[in-house]
Design a protein around this motif. Structure first.
Motif, PDB file in Angstrom:
ATOM      1  N   ILE A  88     -45.581  12.225  -8.708  1.00 38.59           N
ATOM      2  CA  ILE A  88     -46.701  11.652  -7.967  1.00 38.59           C
ATOM      3  C   ILE A  88     -47.902  11.458  -8.880  1.00 38.59           C
ATOM      4  CG2 ILE A  88     -45.971  12.514  -5.711  1.00 38.59           C
ATOM      5  CD1 ILE A  88     -47.919  14.829  -6.010  1.00 38.59           C
ATOM      6  N   ASP A  89     -48.746  10.491  -8.521  1.00 39.99           N
ATOM      7  CA  ASP A  89     -49.946  10.218  -9.308  1.00 39.99           C
ATOM      8  C   ASP A  89     -51.137  10.975  -8.733  1.00 39.99           C
ATOM      9  OD1 ASP A  89     -50.772   8.792  -7.061  1.00 39.99           O
ATOM     10  OD2 ASP A  89     -50.301   6.828  -7.925  1.00 39.99           O
ATOM     11  N   LYS A  90     -52.329  10.674  -9.239  1.00 39.64           N
ATOM     12  CA  LYS A  90     -53.531  11.406  -8.823  1.00 39.64           C
ATOM     13  C   LYS A  90     -53.837  11.231  -7.347  1.00 39.64           C
ATOM     14  CE  LYS A  90     -55.792  11.237 -13.354  1.00 39.64           C
ATOM     15  NZ  LYS A  90     -56.933  10.709 -14.148  1.00 39.64           N
ATOM     16  N   ASP A  91     -53.370  10.121  -6.772  1.00 32.45           N
ATOM     17  CA  ASP A  91     -53.605   9.855  -5.351  1.00 32.45           C
ATOM     18  C   ASP A  91     -52.492  10.397  -4.465  1.00 32.45           C
ATOM     19  OD1 ASP A  91     -55.975   8.414  -5.940  1.00 32.45           O
ATOM     20  OD2 ASP A  91     -54.759   6.641  -6.443  1.00 32.45           O
ATOM     21  N   GLY A  92     -51.541  11.086  -5.063  1.00 32.12           N
ATOM     22  CA  GLY A  92     -50.437  11.642  -4.296  1.00 32.12           C
ATOM     23  C   GLY A  92     -49.342  10.645  -3.978  1.00 32.12           C
ATOM     24  N   GLU A  93     -49.351   9.488  -4.629  1.00 29.05           N
ATOM     25  CA  GLU A  93     -48.342   8.464  -4.381  1.00 29.05           C
ATOM     26  C   GLU A  93     -47.138   8.660  -5.311  1.00 29.05           C
ATOM     27  OE1 GLU A  93     -48.551   6.190  -1.968  1.00 29.05           O
ATOM     28  OE2 GLU A  93     -50.472   7.082  -1.360  1.00 29.05           O
ATOM     29  N   ASN A  94     -45.967   8.451  -4.770  1.00 24.17           N
ATOM     30  CA  ASN A  94     -44.728   8.598  -5.526  1.00 24.17           C
ATOM     31  C   ASN A  94     -44.555   7.409  -6.455  1.00 24.17           C
ATOM     32  OD1 ASN A  94     -42.133   8.989  -6.475  1.00 24.17           O
ATOM     33  ND2 ASN A  94     -41.139   8.910  -4.476  1.00 24.17           N
ATOM     34  N   VAL A  95     -44.625   7.638  -7.769  1.00 26.06           N
ATOM     35  CA  VAL A  95     -44.555   6.527  -8.720  1.00 26.06           C
ATOM     36  C   VAL A  95     -43.132   5.991  -8.871  1.00 26.06           C
ATOM     37  CG1 VAL A  95     -46.575   7.351  -9.983  1.00 26.06           C
ATOM     38  CG2 VAL A  95     -44.275   8.029 -10.752  1.00 26.06           C
ATOM     39  N   PHE A  96     -42.141   6.654  -8.268  1.00 31.27           N
ATOM     40  CA  PHE A  96     -40.765   6.154  -8.280  1.00 31.27           C
ATOM     41  C   PHE A  96     -40.498   5.161  -7.144  1.00 31.27           C
ATOM     42  CE2 PHE A  96     -38.804  10.153 -10.498  1.00 31.27           C
ATOM     43  CZ  PHE A  96     -39.437   9.798 -11.671  1.00 31.27           C
ATOM     44  N   ASP A  97     -41.447   5.028  -6.227  1.00 31.21           N
ATOM     45  CA  ASP A  97     -41.260   4.191  -5.046  1.00 31.21           C
ATOM     46  C   ASP A  97     -41.811   2.787  -5.286  1.00 31.21           C
ATOM     47  OD1 ASP A  97     -41.118   3.088  -2.487  1.00 31.21           O
ATOM     48  OD2 ASP A  97     -42.914   4.156  -1.782  1.00 31.21           O
ATOM     49  N   ASN A  98     -40.963   1.784  -5.108  1.00 33.17           N
ATOM     50  CA  ASN A  98     -41.433   0.397  -5.156  1.00 33.17           C
ATOM     51  C   ASN A  98     -41.258  -0.301  -3.815  1.00 33.17           C
ATOM     52  OD1 ASN A  98     -38.679  -0.013  -5.031  1.00 33.17           O
ATOM     53  ND2 ASN A  98     -38.677  -1.702  -6.512  1.00 33.17           N
ATOM     54  N   GLY A  99     -41.006   0.498  -2.772  1.00 34.04           N
ATOM     55  CA  GLY A  99     -40.823  -0.070  -1.443  1.00 34.04           C
ATOM     56  C   GLY A  99     -39.405  -0.477  -1.123  1.00 34.04           C
ATOM     57  N   GLY A 100     -38.522  -0.441  -2.118  1.00 35.97           N
ATOM     58  CA  GLY A 100     -37.132  -0.842  -1.910  1.00 35.97           C
ATOM     59  C   GLY A 100     -36.168   0.237  -2.348  1.00 35.97           C
ATOM     60  N   PRO A 101     -34.865  -0.020  -2.203  1.00 37.28           N
ATOM     61  CA  PRO A 101     -33.866   1.005  -2.544  1.00 37.28           C
ATOM     62  C   PRO A 101     -33.667   1.208  -4.037  1.00 37.28           C
ATOM     63  CG  PRO A 101     -32.794  -1.019  -1.860  1.00 37.28           C
ATOM     64  CD  PRO A 101     -34.256  -1.219  -1.605  1.00 37.28           C
ATOM     65  N   GLU A 102     -34.091   0.218  -4.864  1.00 38.00           N
ATOM     66  CA  GLU A 102     -33.805   0.308  -6.296  1.00 38.00           C
ATOM     67  C   GLU A 102     -34.782   1.196  -7.058  1.00 38.00           C
ATOM     68  OE1 GLU A 102     -36.638  -3.032  -5.618  1.00 38.00           O
ATOM     69  OE2 GLU A 102     -34.760  -2.382  -4.701  1.00 38.00           O
ATOM     70  N   GLY A 103     -35.961   1.453  -6.486  1.00 34.95           N
ATOM     71  CA  GLY A 103     -36.936   2.279  -7.170  1.00 34.95           C
ATOM     72  C   GLY A 103     -37.740   1.493  -8.194  1.00 34.95           C
ATOM     73  N   SER A 104     -38.810   2.099  -8.675  1.00 31.72           N
ATOM     74  CA  SER A 104     -39.757   1.426  -9.556  1.00 31.72           C
ATOM     75  C   SER A 104     -39.282   1.394 -10.998  1.00 31.72           C
ATOM     76  CB  SER A 104     -41.096   2.152  -9.493  1.00 31.72           C
ATOM     77  OG  SER A 104     -40.980   3.448 -10.075  1.00 31.72           O
ATOM     78  N   GLU A 105     -40.022   0.647 -11.821  1.00 27.50           N
ATOM     79  CA  GLU A 105     -39.742   0.654 -13.257  1.00 27.50           C
ATOM     80  C   GLU A 105     -39.965   2.048 -13.842  1.00 27.50           C
ATOM     81  OE1 GLU A 105     -38.441  -1.798 -15.286  1.00 27.50           O
ATOM     82  OE2 GLU A 105     -38.023  -2.580 -13.271  1.00 27.50           O
ATOM     83  N   MET A 106     -40.926   2.786 -13.303  1.00 26.91           N
ATOM     84  CA  MET A 106     -41.174   4.151 -13.772  1.00 26.91           C
ATOM     85  C   MET A 106     -39.947   5.026 -13.526  1.00 26.91           C
ATOM     86  SD  MET A 106     -43.983   5.898 -14.999  1.00 26.91           S
ATOM     87  CE  MET A 106     -45.534   5.694 -14.126  1.00 26.91           C
ATOM     88  N   LEU A 107     -39.311   4.852 -12.378  1.00 21.37           N
ATOM     89  CA  LEU A 107     -38.083   5.594 -12.105  1.00 21.37           C
ATOM     90  C   LEU A 107     -37.025   5.276 -13.147  1.00 21.37           C
ATOM     91  CD1 LEU A 107     -36.266   6.388  -8.844  1.00 21.37           C
ATOM     92  CD2 LEU A 107     -35.045   5.015 -10.521  1.00 21.37           C
ATOM     93  N   LYS A 108     -36.874   4.003 -13.471  1.00 21.81           N
ATOM     94  CA  LYS A 108     -35.842   3.618 -14.435  1.00 21.81           C
ATOM     95  C   LYS A 108     -36.161   4.128 -15.834  1.00 21.81           C
ATOM     96  CE  LYS A 108     -34.678  -0.337 -11.582  1.00 21.81           C
ATOM     97  NZ  LYS A 108     -34.794  -1.791 -11.364  1.00 21.81           N
ATOM     98  N   HIS A 109     -37.454   4.173 -16.187  1.00 27.00           N
ATOM     99  CA  HIS A 109     -37.830   4.776 -17.475  1.00 27.00           C
ATOM    100  C   HIS A 109     -37.422   6.251 -17.505  1.00 27.00           C
ATOM    101  CE1 HIS A 109     -39.819   1.125 -18.404  1.00 27.00           C
ATOM    102  NE2 HIS A 109     -40.992   1.382 -17.863  1.00 27.00           N
ATOM    103  N   ALA A 110     -37.693   6.954 -16.391  1.00 23.56           N
ATOM    104  CA  ALA A 110     -37.354   8.381 -16.315  1.00 23.56           C
ATOM    105  C   ALA A 110     -35.846   8.589 -16.389  1.00 23.56           C
ATOM    106  CB  ALA A 110     -37.918   8.985 -15.035  1.00 23.56           C
ATOM    107  N   VAL A 111     -35.091   7.742 -15.696  1.00 19.56           N
ATOM    108  CA  VAL A 111     -33.630   7.814 -15.765  1.00 19.56           C
ATOM    109  C   VAL A 111     -33.163   7.629 -17.205  1.00 19.56           C
ATOM    110  CG1 VAL A 111     -31.500   6.599 -15.165  1.00 19.56           C
ATOM    111  CG2 VAL A 111     -33.175   7.132 -13.386  1.00 19.56           C
ATOM    112  N   ALA A 112     -33.734   6.628 -17.887  1.00 12.35           N
ATOM    113  CA  ALA A 112     -33.346   6.355 -19.269  1.00 12.35           C
ATOM    114  C   ALA A 112     -33.625   7.544 -20.173  1.00 12.35           C
ATOM    115  CB  ALA A 112     -34.080   5.116 -19.785  1.00 12.35           C
ATOM    116  N   GLY A 113     -34.756   8.209 -19.975  1.00 12.22           N
ATOM    117  CA  GLY A 113     -35.059   9.401 -20.765  1.00 12.22           C
ATOM    118  C   GLY A 113     -34.068  10.522 -20.514  1.00 12.22           C
ATOM    119  N   CYS A 114     -33.725  10.725 -19.239  1.00 12.39           N
ATOM    120  CA  CYS A 114     -32.746  11.769 -18.906  1.00 12.39           C
ATOM    121  C   CYS A 114     -31.395  11.478 -19.538  1.00 12.39           C
ATOM    122  CB  CYS A 114     -32.608  11.882 -17.387  1.00 12.39           C
ATOM    123  SG  CYS A 114     -34.019  12.646 -16.561  1.00 12.39           S
TER     124      CYS A 114
END
Length: 444
Positions: A260-286
């Motif tokens: 989550i960011d400073k506003d408490g928003e989930n940075v992995f959420d893009n409103g759809g099932p695929e998730g945000s670019e931030m989610l994909k960056h995190a997946v790639a790191g893992c």
């Protein structure tokens, strides 16, 4: 902290305990009348105590022992404070502690500090990891030569079969689970759903998500201690050993996390099932760190008996949407709860090191804007994928030499863990399978 003891005059002794590199609690028993001194001044014991092998022995040739004079570290209470120890007969409390150097700096060989360093790196970017864990374990009658399911306290019978999601299997041990949940509430461990799993006498309990990664790891560490103690209190064993029964699935420890960011928003959420670019960056790191971090997810000799194809444990480096054969799964559901499930670790891990490895890898992916390969579909075991380290020795060597591991953990911790595991590797080679089971059953 002092107020907690004032409110619990029945407590007669306390334990002060820190996690060593194997996740074993190391510390002291203290009469309650001296508790204020521990709270105010901390306690002291050798730095080498956090770097013992699975038997609790010193590491040969470790610079922490004779070369340094076996100097003390200063151990101070964590923010967790006192908690009861419901598995003991006499009223007692535990005070989690962690290690600092004489000059007040964190000791870099302490696994809890390793996780704290990663959390601070997220905070510097205005980000906060939100974590939850699912812990699988076996209830075991180890009173004879052969491990078996304990008899049900209700019927006196043993159910010698896997019973996936069985209410009957849960009800067989209703008294135990009721006492366990009461104990979790007393210790403020957020135990949620319990299910029966696919192994012989195997169950899983989920711990609720938490926006404090240190607390989430504390919860897992304390839960493992509590569960094993409560089981013995009920006359049987509970074990997080990766694979106590060769013919059944092993114990996993799955980690779910979002950011989550400073506003408490989930940075992995893009409103759809695929998730945000931030989610994909995190997946790639893992994914980039997964093989090199095999040692964190499979830290013991027995761990590698679990990581085999088609045994409900991933052995290929991949990710997917809503696919439990993959190492990383993106669960479906409400986009606001979009998250990553990291499915590699066994139940025998050190929760602090495991979570530091996962979150550290994800952070590198975010910082470097890594791109993952396409998600897989279908059965991951049937695909040709990059593999995790296949042996304990390979995992130790790979961890030591890894460039990405060096970006996550301090040099001293890497050195200490590698020395510990190489010593265990040598000594385990001298033991029979029965002797290995005996040491792992209660410790991990």
């Amino acid at each position: 902290m002092k107020n907690w003891l004032r409110k619990h005059p029945e407590v007669r002794t306390i334990r002060v305990a820190a996690a060593d590199l194997n996740g074993q609690p190391r510390g002291k028993r203290v009469p309650v009348r001296f508790a204020d001194t521990v709270v105010e001044n901390g306690t002291r014991y050798p730095m080498s105590v956090l770097n013992l092998d699975i038997w609790g022995e010193d590491i040969e040739d470790s610079p922490l022992v004779f070369d340094s004079g076996d100097v003390d570290g200063v151990l101070k209470p964590t923010e967790r404070g006192f908690m009861p120890m419901p598995w003991l007969d006499s009223p007692s409390a535990i005070l989690p502690i962690w290690m600092f150097r004489e000059n007040g700096r964190p000791y870099e060989g302490d696994p809890r500090h390793a996780l704290s360093r990663i959390v601070k790196r997220y905070k510097a970017l205005g980000l906060t990891p939100v974590c939850a864990m699912e812990l699988e374990f076996f209830l075991i009658d180890d009173s004879g030569k052969t491990l078996q399911v304990p008899p049900s306290p209700r019927s006196g019978k043993r159910r010698k079969a896997a019973e996936i999601m069985s209410i009957r299997a849960l009800d067989m041990f209703d008294t135990f689970f009721t006492d366990l949940y009461d104990a979790c509430e007393a210790m403020d461990i957020p135990a949620d759903t319990a299910i029966s799993e696919s192994g012989l006498g195997q169950f899983e309990i989920n711990l609720m998500h938490c926006d404090d990664a240190l607390r989430a790891a504390d919860d897992a560490w304390l839960f493992k201690m509590l569960l094993k103690g409560m089981a013995r209190h009920h006359g049987f064993a509970a074990s997080f050993m990766a694979k106590p029964y060769p013919e059944y699935s092993g114990n996993g420890l799955h980690t779910h996390f979002s950011v989550i960011d400073k506003d408490g928003e989930n940075v992995f959420d893009n409103g759809g099932p695929e998730g945000s670019e931030m989610l994909k960056h995190a997946v790639a790191g893992c994914l980039a760190a997964m093989r090199d971090c095999t040692l964190l997810f499979a830290p013991h000799d027995n761990s590698y008996e679990r990581l085999i194809p088609e045994a409900h444990a991933p052995n290929g480096v991949c990710w997917a949407y809503e696919n439990r054969t993959s190492a990383i799964r993106i669960p479906s559901g409400n986009p606001a709860a979009r998250r990553i499930e990291h499915r590699v670790a066994g139940g025998d891990v050190n929760p602090y090191l495991m979570l530091a490895g996962i979150l550290g890898a994800a952070l590198i992916g975010i910082e470097e804007k890594m791109t993952p390969p396409p998600p897989i579909t279908g059965n991951a075991y049937a695909l040709e994928l990059p593999l995790l380290c296949e042996t304990w020795e390979e995992a130790i060597d790979t961890f030591e030499q890894s460039e990405i591991v060096a970006k996550i953990f301090p040099k001293e911790l890497i050195r200490n863990l590698v020395m510990t595991k190489r010593q265990e590797l040598r000594y385990m080679a001298e033991l029979t399978p029965e002797e290995k089971t005996e040491i792992y059953l209660d410790t991990v």
